[in-house]
Write a protein that holds these residues in place. Sequence first.
Motif, PDB file in Angstrom:
ATOM      1  N   TRP A   1       0.861  -1.187   0.000  1.00  0.00           N
ATOM      2  CA  TRP A   1       0.000   0.000   0.000  1.00  0.00           C
ATOM      3  C   TRP A   1       0.891   1.230   0.000  1.00  0.00           C
ATOM      4  CZ3 TRP A   1      -0.003   4.218   3.112  1.00  0.00           C
ATOM      5  CH2 TRP A   1      -1.046   5.126   2.960  1.00  0.00           C
ATOM      6  N   GLN A   2       0.580   2.210  -0.849  1.00  0.00           N
ATOM      7  CA  GLN A   2       1.340   3.452  -0.872  1.00  0.00           C
ATOM      8  C   GLN A   2       0.404   4.639  -1.033  1.00  0.00           C
ATOM      9  OE1 GLN A   2       4.233   2.764  -4.104  1.00  0.00           O
ATOM     10  NE2 GLN A   2       5.858   2.712  -2.566  1.00  0.00           N
ATOM     11  N   GLY A   3       0.852   5.787  -0.491  1.00  0.00           N
ATOM     12  CA  GLY A   3       0.128   7.037  -0.650  1.00  0.00           C
ATOM     13  C   GLY A   3       1.068   8.151  -1.033  1.00  0.00           C
ATOM     14  N   VAL A   4       0.594   9.070  -1.899  1.00  0.00           N
ATOM     15  CA  VAL A   4       1.386  10.219  -2.331  1.00  0.00           C
ATOM     16  C   VAL A   4       0.473  11.439  -2.329  1.00  0.00           C
ATOM     17  CG1 VAL A   4       0.905   9.783  -4.790  1.00  0.00           C
ATOM     18  CG2 VAL A   4       2.921  11.120  -4.137  1.00  0.00           C
ATOM     19  N   GLY A   5       1.015  12.594  -1.933  1.00  0.00           N
ATOM     20  CA  GLY A   5       0.245  13.833  -1.920  1.00  0.00           C
ATOM     21  C   GLY A   5       0.039  14.397  -3.317  1.00  0.00           C
ATOM     22  N   GLY A   6      -0.809  15.414  -3.398  1.00  0.00           N
ATOM     23  CA  GLY A   6      -1.134  16.006  -4.686  1.00  0.00           C
ATOM     24  C   GLY A   6       0.067  16.606  -5.399  1.00  0.00           C
ATOM     25  N   GLY A   7       1.041  17.150  -4.654  1.00  0.00           N
ATOM     26  CA  GLY A   7       2.208  17.743  -5.293  1.00  0.00           C
ATOM     27  C   GLY A   7       3.090  16.742  -5.992  1.00  0.00           C
ATOM     28  N   GLY A   8       3.013  15.465  -5.624  1.00  0.00           N
ATOM     29  CA  GLY A   8       3.852  14.449  -6.241  1.00  0.00           C
ATOM     30  C   GLY A   8       3.131  13.539  -7.197  1.00  0.00           C
ATOM     31  N   SER A   9       1.804  13.647  -7.302  1.00  0.00           N
ATOM     32  CA  SER A   9       1.044  12.714  -8.147  1.00  0.00           C
ATOM     33  C   SER A   9       0.896  13.252  -9.565  1.00  0.00           C
ATOM     34  CB  SER A   9      -0.335  12.457  -7.551  1.00  0.00           C
ATOM     35  OG  SER A   9      -1.193  13.567  -7.756  1.00  0.00           O
ATOM     36  N   ASP A  10       0.583  12.370 -10.489  1.00  0.00           N
ATOM     37  CA  ASP A  10       0.411  12.772 -11.884  1.00  0.00           C
ATOM     38  C   ASP A  10      -0.922  13.464 -12.122  1.00  0.00           C
ATOM     39  OD1 ASP A  10      -1.207  10.572 -11.533  1.00  0.00           O
ATOM     40  OD2 ASP A  10      -0.340   9.384 -13.145  1.00  0.00           O
ATOM     41  N   SER A  11      -1.860  13.334 -11.173  1.00  0.00           N
ATOM     42  CA  SER A  11      -3.178  13.943 -11.333  1.00  0.00           C
ATOM     43  C   SER A  11      -3.315  15.260 -10.581  1.00  0.00           C
ATOM     44  CB  SER A  11      -4.251  12.970 -10.821  1.00  0.00           C
ATOM     45  OG  SER A  11      -4.093  12.743  -9.426  1.00  0.00           O
ATOM     46  N   GLY A  12      -2.320  15.598  -9.740  1.00  0.00           N
ATOM     47  CA  GLY A  12      -2.422  16.786  -8.914  1.00  0.00           C
ATOM     48  C   GLY A  12      -3.291  16.577  -7.681  1.00  0.00           C
ATOM     49  N   GLN A  13      -3.811  15.369  -7.510  1.00  0.00           N
ATOM     50  CA  GLN A  13      -4.613  15.017  -6.354  1.00  0.00           C
ATOM     51  C   GLN A  13      -3.912  13.900  -5.580  1.00  0.00           C
ATOM     52  OE1 GLN A  13      -7.520  16.675  -5.667  1.00  0.00           O
ATOM     53  NE2 GLN A  13      -7.131  17.922  -7.490  1.00  0.00           N
ATOM     54  N   GLY A  14      -4.124  13.876  -4.257  1.00  0.00           N
ATOM     55  CA  GLY A  14      -3.551  12.804  -3.463  1.00  0.00           C
ATOM     56  C   GLY A  14      -4.066  11.446  -3.915  1.00  0.00           C
ATOM     57  N   GLN A  15      -3.208  10.442  -3.873  1.00  0.00           N
ATOM     58  CA  GLN A  15      -3.583   9.095  -4.301  1.00  0.00           C
ATOM     59  C   GLN A  15      -3.203   8.082  -3.228  1.00  0.00           C
ATOM     60  OE1 GLN A  15      -2.224   7.881  -8.201  1.00  0.00           O
ATOM     61  NE2 GLN A  15      -2.457   9.932  -9.048  1.00  0.00           N
ATOM     62  N   ARG A  16      -4.044   7.071  -3.085  1.00  0.00           N
ATOM     63  CA  ARG A  16      -3.769   5.933  -2.215  1.00  0.00           C
ATOM     64  C   ARG A  16      -4.043   4.680  -3.033  1.00  0.00           C
ATOM     65  NH1 ARG A  16      -2.736  10.161  -0.487  1.00  0.00           N
ATOM     66  NH2 ARG A  16      -3.263  11.075   1.534  1.00  0.00           N
ATOM     67  N   ARG A  17      -3.052   3.821  -3.164  1.00  0.00           N
ATOM     68  CA  ARG A  17      -3.209   2.644  -4.006  1.00  0.00           C
ATOM     69  C   ARG A  17      -2.615   1.412  -3.325  1.00  0.00           C
ATOM     70  NH1 ARG A  17      -5.772   5.996  -6.171  1.00  0.00           N
ATOM     71  NH2 ARG A  17      -5.789   6.649  -8.360  1.00  0.00           N
ATOM     72  N   ALA A  18      -3.204   0.261  -3.604  1.00  0.00           N
ATOM     73  CA  ALA A  18      -2.680  -1.020  -3.133  1.00  0.00           C
ATOM     74  C   ALA A  18      -2.473  -1.940  -4.329  1.00  0.00           C
ATOM     75  CB  ALA A  18      -3.633  -1.667  -2.129  1.00  0.00           C
ATOM     76  N   ASN A  19      -1.556  -2.892  -4.184  1.00  0.00           N
ATOM     77  CA  ASN A  19      -1.340  -3.898  -5.220  1.00  0.00           C
ATOM     78  C   ASN A  19      -0.850  -5.185  -4.564  1.00  0.00           C
ATOM     79  OD1 ASN A  19       1.415  -2.351  -4.986  1.00  0.00           O
ATOM     80  ND2 ASN A  19       1.940  -4.284  -6.004  1.00  0.00           N
ATOM     81  N   TRP A  20      -0.934  -6.280  -5.293  1.00  0.00           N
ATOM     82  CA  TRP A  20      -0.388  -7.536  -4.812  1.00  0.00           C
ATOM     83  C   TRP A  20       0.330  -8.246  -5.952  1.00  0.00           C
ATOM     84  CZ3 TRP A  20      -1.459 -12.444  -6.660  1.00  0.00           C
ATOM     85  CH2 TRP A  20      -2.557 -12.567  -7.522  1.00  0.00           C
ATOM     86  N   ARG A  21       1.238  -9.128  -5.575  1.00  0.00           N
ATOM     87  CA  ARG A  21       1.965  -9.932  -6.559  1.00  0.00           C
ATOM     88  C   ARG A  21       2.274 -11.296  -5.954  1.00  0.00           C
ATOM     89  NH1 ARG A  21       7.842  -8.118  -8.294  1.00  0.00           N
ATOM     90  NH2 ARG A  21       8.472  -9.717  -6.793  1.00  0.00           N
ATOM     91  N   GLY A  22       2.054 -12.340  -6.729  1.00  0.00           N
ATOM     92  CA  GLY A  22       2.379 -13.696  -6.297  1.00  0.00           C
ATOM     93  C   GLY A  22       3.382 -14.328  -7.229  1.00  0.00           C
ATOM     94  N   ASP A  23       4.331 -15.069  -6.651  1.00  0.00           N
ATOM     95  CA  ASP A  23       5.362 -15.745  -7.433  1.00  0.00           C
ATOM     96  C   ASP A  23       5.484 -17.189  -6.985  1.00  0.00           C
ATOM     97  OD1 ASP A  23       7.131 -13.621  -9.069  1.00  0.00           O
ATOM     98  OD2 ASP A  23       6.474 -12.690  -7.206  1.00  0.00           O
ATOM     99  N   LEU A  24       5.722 -18.060  -7.943  1.00  0.00           N
ATOM    100  CA  LEU A  24       5.993 -19.458  -7.654  1.00  0.00           C
ATOM    101  C   LEU A  24       7.168 -19.899  -8.519  1.00  0.00           C
ATOM    102  CD1 LEU A  24       5.097 -22.082  -6.186  1.00  0.00           C
ATOM    103  CD2 LEU A  24       3.755 -22.612  -8.241  1.00  0.00           C
ATOM    104  N   GLU A  25       8.226 -20.411  -7.866  1.00  0.00           N
ATOM    105  CA  GLU A  25       9.421 -20.856  -8.577  1.00  0.00           C
ATOM    106  C   GLU A  25       9.678 -22.326  -8.284  1.00  0.00           C
ATOM    107  OE1 GLU A  25      12.715 -18.416  -7.528  1.00  0.00           O
ATOM    108  OE2 GLU A  25      12.020 -16.700  -8.692  1.00  0.00           O
ATOM    109  N   VAL A  26      10.045 -23.070  -9.311  1.00  0.00           N
ATOM    110  CA  VAL A  26      10.338 -24.495  -9.178  1.00  0.00           C
ATOM    111  C   VAL A  26      11.672 -24.787  -9.842  1.00  0.00           C
ATOM    112  CG1 VAL A  26       9.561 -26.844  -9.645  1.00  0.00           C
ATOM    113  CG2 VAL A  26       7.875 -25.044  -9.208  1.00  0.00           C
ATOM    114  N   THR A  27      12.582 -25.428  -9.111  1.00  0.00           N
ATOM    115  CA  THR A  27      13.855 -25.874  -9.651  1.00  0.00           C
ATOM    116  C   THR A  27      13.865 -27.394  -9.657  1.00  0.00           C
ATOM    117  OG1 THR A  27      14.956 -23.927  -8.716  1.00  0.00           O
ATOM    118  CG2 THR A  27      16.364 -25.736  -9.441  1.00  0.00           C
ATOM    119  N   VAL A  28      14.158 -27.983 -10.812  1.00  0.00           N
ATOM    120  CA  VAL A  28      14.073 -29.427 -10.978  1.00  0.00           C
ATOM    121  C   VAL A  28      15.417 -29.972 -11.454  1.00  0.00           C
ATOM    122  CG1 VAL A  28      12.864 -31.312 -12.143  1.00  0.00           C
ATOM    123  CG2 VAL A  28      11.644 -29.192 -11.618  1.00  0.00           C
TER     124      VAL A  28
END
Length: 392
Positions: free
Chosen positions: A34-61
């Motif tokens: 989860w991350q948040g950025v104020g309006g001065g740093g965002s591409d829209s000029g408005q504050g943003q709050r966003r979440a994301n997820w990522r899953g990884d599975l690795e197999v060595t044989v």
Amino acid sequence: MLFRSVDALARQDEAPAVPEAPGVQVEGSVLGVWQGVGGGGSDSGQGQRRANWRGDLEVTVPLGSVATLGDASLSGFGHLRAGQGNGVGLRGTHTGTVNSTTFEGAAGSDDSHAIVAQAWAQLSWPLDGDRFNDQPGSRVELTMGKIDLFGFFDQNAVAGDEGGQFLNNVFVHNPLLDSGGDIAADAYGFAPGARLAWIQEGEGQRWAASLGVFGAGSGANFSGGLGQPLVIGQLEWSPLQINGEARGNYRLYAWTNGQTTDLAGATERHSGWGLSLDQRVGREWNLFGRWGQRTSGEGAFDRALTLGFEHGGRLWGRGKDSAGLAAGWIRTSGALAGSGLSGQEQNLEAYYRFKLSEHVELTPDLQLIRRAGGDASAPVVKVLGLRTSVGF
């Protein structure tokens, strides 16, 4: 890069290891940010709050020995990745992203299907027997398939794993290669290729020399030919402890790629060189530094220096926790002269990684970007985040 270990001080090589004994190895992780950025740093000029997820599975044989090549052994490696969310949107910067864990399929946020991120085979020819503590001896390795280049080049024990260390892309890899675009990989950062390496171990040190050739541009996503590929070579030296673990790693590399683009989007060749260094100091300190310089080709920036450290938590009674701090300076290219952009973009990131259990970590993270994109009038970008890592 897959989250491999909850103790970052033990990370000394980001390349997936070939098993020493017969048997399949399975590793997995799920990351949430989860991350948040104020309006001065965002591409829209408005504050943003966003979440994301990522899953990884690795197999060595392990795939057995190759009788026609003496004691050579063959192994296979597969990596599936899925996720949703693109994170916060920033005003224009040189760094590309403050969240290197973001991942989405081409269909967007409503589609979380997995992709085959990597699939490669590796031949390993031993040049002598195993050493003390069953550490592998000197050898030659040949790796071919669909590969994450950064598993074998520009590795760093302190700044190379966005799942447990720094989130900002400028610290995860050499910015010239990664967010600067000089690898010209597919949309997910992978490419077909081959790597040949010679590794010499003994008398308390390890030497290695490797050469990689990878598809770039349309060749990276299999939609075009493999002409004018990315070619990268690396020399490395590591002093070893008595148990075979590295006390530090010193890597020098150079690359050239005929499938990169200039600022107008036209195809041109980019070349450059870099350094990636990490060094343990005592039990708690682990230092790192990177340098990157483009020697030919046109981009938004042409030099990058990043420095930082990770410190274990024994000093304050939290021996399995770690705190990290990094700073980076990205020099605006002369190709932008007359655009009003100049000087150095400056990046700072700090995190504290709480080890909640053997498999779970929680990491608050703070990032600051000054002179974003080389714009002296830009406000300081401030990004606050929280990462959760679950690995097995």
